[in-house]
Write a protein that holds these residues in place. Structure first.
Motif, mmCIF file in Angstrom:
data_model
loop_
_atom_site.group_PDB
_atom_site.id
_atom_site.type_symbol
_atom_site.label_atom_id
_atom_site.label_comp_id
_atom_site.label_asym_id
_atom_site.label_seq_id
_atom_site.Cartn_x
_atom_site.Cartn_y
_atom_site.Cartn_z
ATOM 1 N N SER A 94 0.855 -1.183 0.000
ATOM 2 C CA SER A 94 0.000 0.000 0.000
ATOM 3 C C SER A 94 0.892 1.234 0.000
ATOM 4 C CB SER A 94 -0.890 -0.017 1.247
ATOM 5 O OG SER A 94 -1.662 1.154 1.299
ATOM 6 N N GLU A 120 -2.436 3.913 -5.570
ATOM 7 C CA GLU A 120 -2.351 3.670 -4.130
ATOM 8 C C GLU A 120 -1.462 2.480 -3.769
ATOM 9 O OE1 GLU A 120 -4.112 5.334 -1.443
ATOM 10 O OE2 GLU A 120 -4.362 6.882 -2.980
ATOM 11 N N SER A 121 -0.700 1.956 -4.736
ATOM 12 C CA SER A 121 0.134 0.792 -4.445
ATOM 13 C C SER A 121 1.370 0.764 -5.334
ATOM 14 C CB SER A 121 -0.664 -0.506 -4.639
ATOM 15 O OG SER A 121 -0.967 -0.692 -6.003
ATOM 16 N N TYR A 143 3.809 -0.373 6.234
ATOM 17 C CA TYR A 143 3.084 0.352 5.179
ATOM 18 C C TYR A 143 1.883 -0.438 4.679
ATOM 19 C CZ TYR A 143 7.227 3.229 5.282
ATOM 20 O OH TYR A 143 8.244 4.050 5.704
ATOM 21 N N GLY A 144 1.874 -1.740 4.958
ATOM 22 C CA GLY A 144 0.769 -2.590 4.550
ATOM 23 C C GLY A 144 1.100 -3.414 3.319
ATOM 24 N N LEU A 146 0.098 -5.848 0.713
ATOM 25 C CA LEU A 146 -1.171 -6.292 0.154
ATOM 26 C C LEU A 146 -1.066 -7.701 -0.426
ATOM 27 C CD1 LEU A 146 -2.059 -2.967 -1.694
ATOM 28 C CD2 LEU A 146 -2.866 -3.734 0.555
#
Length: 164
Positions: A94, A120-121, A143-144, A146
């Motif tokens: 992310s 967004e990625s 940061y996440g 995905l």
């Protein structure tokens, strides 16, 4: 003493060989940490690189059992000599615009590359040993992450000689 072993297995490129090799490990209660399979330098043969952990007796048992399989041509414990091992990972993280510069900085410090940039990625490609992969993943977690896809280890012994 439990030790990580990287084993090269040269096999005939026939249907079902991978299943028989993996089944052998499963029946014996041995875990495969990583397995990669691809063409070898010889037509009709594939090379499997298997990473597993165990003591010397366990590895010896694995080699004896693998040798009993008809399609197995050669087995080499690569960890017996200095080796080069690499893995490839694709990491989708992310990345809203406010944090993209920080993520890009991390990516550059690992000599990785951004192979896709969305609104967004980001998708990051990194090649290296398992320690490098694990370190980058840990730094990107906040940061996440995905999605994460790792190839598994491929390896060969260093120097001019071959495993033949």
């Amino acid at each position: 003493m439990m030790k990580r072993h990287t084993i090269s297995v040269l096999v005939n490129n026939h249907p079902g060989v991978l299943q028989r090799v993996a089944g052998l490990f499963g029946r014996r209660g041995f875990n495969i940490e990583s397995i990669t399979v691809g063409q070898s330098e010889e037509a009709g043969l594939s090379r499997m690189i298997i990473v597993t952990s165990g003591d010397d007796n366990m590895i010896e048992q694995v080699q004896k059992q693998l040798n009993k399989l008809v399609d197995v041509i050669q087995i080499v414990d690569l960890t017996a000599h200095p080796l080069v091992d690499r893995e490839l990972a694709l990491i989708k993280v992310s990345a809203p615009s406010k944090v993209k510069p920080m993520i890009i900085s991390i990516v550059e410090s690992f000599r990785a590359s951004i192979v896709d940039m969305g609104v967004e990625s980001l998708i990051i490609q990194v090649v290296g040993d398992q320690a490098k992969m694990n370190s980058l993943v840990e730094l990107l977690k906040p940061y996440g992450i995905l999605e994460l896809s790792r190839t598994g280890v491929t390896a060969m012994n260093r120097g001019e000689g071959s495993n033949k």
